[in-house]
Scaffold this active site. Structure first.
Site, PDB file in Angstrom:
ATOM      1  N   GLY B 203      -0.308   8.807   2.437  1.00 42.16           N
ATOM      2  CA  GLY B 203       0.997   9.094   1.853  1.00 42.16           C
ATOM      3  C   GLY B 203       1.678   7.902   1.209  1.00 42.16           C
ATOM      4  O   GLY B 203       2.269   8.009   0.134  1.00 42.16           O
ATOM      5  N   HIS B 204       1.589   6.754   1.870  1.00 36.56           N
ATOM      6  CA  HIS B 204       2.427   5.626   1.424  1.00 36.56           C
ATOM      7  C   HIS B 204       1.927   4.933   0.163  1.00 36.56           C
ATOM      8  O   HIS B 204       2.602   4.044  -0.362  1.00 36.56           O
ATOM      9  CB  HIS B 204       2.603   4.607   2.559  1.00 36.56           C
ATOM     10  CG  HIS B 204       1.425   3.732   2.797  1.00 36.56           C
ATOM     11  ND1 HIS B 204       1.385   2.432   2.350  1.00 36.56           N
ATOM     12  CD2 HIS B 204       0.255   3.949   3.417  1.00 36.56           C
ATOM     13  CE1 HIS B 204       0.224   1.890   2.706  1.00 36.56           C
ATOM     14  NE2 HIS B 204      -0.480   2.802   3.359  1.00 36.56           N
ATOM     15  N   CYS B 329      -6.281 -18.711   0.559  1.00 39.64           N
ATOM     16  CA  CYS B 329      -5.154 -19.268   1.279  1.00 39.64           C
ATOM     17  C   CYS B 329      -4.126 -18.226   1.698  1.00 39.64           C
ATOM     18  O   CYS B 329      -3.261 -18.508   2.501  1.00 39.64           O
ATOM     19  CB  CYS B 329      -4.489 -20.344   0.436  1.00 39.64           C
ATOM     20  SG  CYS B 329      -5.479 -21.835   0.408  1.00 39.64           S
TER      21      CYS B 329
END
Lengths: 139, 405
Positions: B203-204, B329
């Site tokens: 969904g997100h 990094c």
């Protein structure tokens, strides 16, 4: 991960970015790191023949903000020191000054390595023996 | 007036559409019933809402509502699909084929399968990020039970040849699972036209809530079953136990409906902005797009800016612009992106990459600002980069003996 104010300041206003004439007898150049590792530092010192003091220091760095800040700070500290005094700069001093988190300690080690590599280049150029350097173990 | 910070990391997550939130709100308070409560109006109300959402979700992908299993998201879907097939079809075989550029939720699940006695083939991808169909077919054995290849990649946005993959799977009687998290809601995905047997999505990533997703599981031609990975009340046709997240599911359903309604217009607008951003940034010297430009999601651009490091680059503007980098990094591992490396990029280029992920709420103002800020920072950092200086002096960096630490 938030950066310390000092890292941000060095990143935004880096001190002593540039290139010295590496063909000069009194200029020592250190190039450390590797592109594949994500950081490369080039640090240069220019020694005053009369006084033996480091009269100028320059750097260029490919790397993260902490790597840039570490090398910028290193050049600031180098100026005005003798070569022998410069050898005493320890990576943990850089860590402390810049408040580097553990994951960024390797940036300070690289800066120390760059200082020593530049000094050795200067020594060899001027008929001195290269110093044997203790390898610091990082990542 | 431009509001800062700007969000260009829509492949990580998307902001929820306000229309989705509006649909969800009643289901937190007055309509709080358990959808499995069969004997009172509170339960009926919950069940009705879930049924409606199931239709909305199914419609977006051309499925039957009965083929939708609600999950907590794509990671759960990936686990349920791969482990569930592995267990359900154990008598048929134990071999799974996947690719090196898959999401960790797929790769780590496959590692788990290997530890429990299964066999997994990890296909390399071509430099454009697409799998080689001949290699895929050649990897199929009598024991192969599943092909797991993502629909679209989360780092570079390349779209895999799903129709061709499913045709190969069908020809050999192997099931085809796809992690379509980045694709569903962004480009047309149709489980029947695409020949998909199982599909995970979330969904997100499509302007819906976090913590909810779905696994599509085909019911006919062939009828697919997966072994449940959680024991409990036997919800979701016995494949996924656990009280249904009714407000989340309602929001997910609404998000699917909106994606369907808005897809054409969104795609047109967003891809225009993406192209504007990309073309402007490629005007910088030594900047390269990673992955296929042709087979690619409309809202993603992954660019390497040679001789500057990704994290250092982001630091120049990350107070105001949110993007992500394939640089080592940014993670604790110090290893650069395995996806970019699988595309054949050297570690140095992988360290120099940024991913721009545009979305429904990205505006032209934001893109103009981003172009200006990123360009400015790249130029500034190159002035500080010893590698750039060497490149400009014509020194081949490969001839230098680097001290690998």
């Amino acid at each position: 991960m938030a950066y310390s104010e000092k890292v941000i300041d060095h990143y935004q206003n880096p001190k002593n970015v540039g290139t010295l004439d590496k063909s000069k007898q009194n200029v020592g150049t250190g190039l450390v790191g590797a592109p594949e590792c994500g950081d490369v530092m080039r640090l240069q010192i220019e020694v005053d023949d009369a006084t033996g003091l480091i009269k100028d220091a320059k750097f260029k760095t490919f790397g993260c903000g902490s790597a840039i800040a570490s090398s910028s700070l290193a050049t600031e500290w180098l100026k005005g020191k003798t070569v022998d005094e410069a050898l005493k700069i320890d990576n943990m001093d850089i860590v402390e000054e810049l408040a580097l988190p553990p994951v960024k300690i390797h940036c300070s080690v690289l800066a120390e390595d760059a200082i020593k590599a530049a000094i050795n280049d200067y020594r060899v150029k001027n008929g001195m023996e290269a110093l044997k350097l203790d390898e610091k173990v990082v990542h | 007036m431009l509001k800062l910070p700007i969000y260009l990391d829509n492949n990580a997550t998307t902001p929820m559409d306000p229309r989705v939130l509006e649909a969800m709100i009643p289901y937190f308070t007055e309509k709080f019933g358990n959808a499995a409560s069969r004997n009172h109006p509170f339960g009926w109300e919950g069940e009705e809402a879930v049924d409606y959402a199931r239709e909305q979700v199914a419609k977006l992908i051309g499925a039957d509502p009965k083929e939708i299993i609600f999950t907590s998201g794509a990671t759960e879907g990936d686990n349920l699909a791969i482990k569930g097939v592995y267990e359900m079809y154990a008598s048929k075989g134990n071999h799974i084929i996947t690719a090196n550029t898959e999401h960790k939720a797929v790769l780590d699940t496959c590692k788990h399968i290997e530890k429990s006695g299964g066999e997994v083939t990890y296909l390399d991808v071509k430099p454009d990020g697409l799998i080689d169909l001949a290699e895929l077919e050649a990897a199929i054995k009598p024991t192969t039970i599943l092909i797991a290849i993502m629909y679209a990649n989360n780092e570079v946005g390349v779209i895999e040849p799903v129709k061709e993959i499913s045709a190969i799977a069908k020809k050999h009687g192997v099931l085809f699972f796809t992690d379509a998290t980045q694709a569903v809601g962004k480009i047309p995905v149709d489980v029947n036209k695409d020949g998909i047997d199982i599909m995970a999505f979330s969904g997100h990533k499509m302007y819906g809530p976090k913590g909810v997703g779905a696994l599509y599981v085909r019911r006919k031609n062939p009828r697919v079953k997966v072994t449940a990975q959680m024991d409990g009340g036997g919800h979701e046709r016995g494949m996924r136990s656990g009280t249904l997240n009714v407000p989340g599911i309602v929001g997910f359903g609404k998000a699917c409906e909106l994606c369907m309604l808005d897809m054409e217009a969104d795609t047109k607008r967003i891809s225009t902005l993406r192209d504007k951003l990309e073309n402007a940034l490629l005007k910088l010297e030594e900047a390269y797009v990673n992955g296929s430009k042709e087979h690619r999601l409309p809202h993603v651009s992954n660019i390497s800016f040679k001789y500057v490091e990704g994290e250092g680059l982001m630091m120049g503007f990350n107070k105001n612009i949110a993007v992500s980098s394939g640089s080592a990094c940014t993670s604790a591992s110090l290893e650069p992106s395995y996806v970019l490396k699988a595309l054949g990029l050297g570690d140095d280029l992988a360290h120099s990459s940024l991913r721009f992920g545009l979305g429904r709420f990205t505006t032209e103002d934001q893109i103009d600002y981003t172009i200006e800020q990123v360009s400015k920072t790249v130029l500034k950092l190159r002035e500080m980069s010893p590698l750039w200086e060497m490149y400009k002096e014509g020194i081949d960096l490969n001839t230098i003996e680097w001290a690998h630490h």
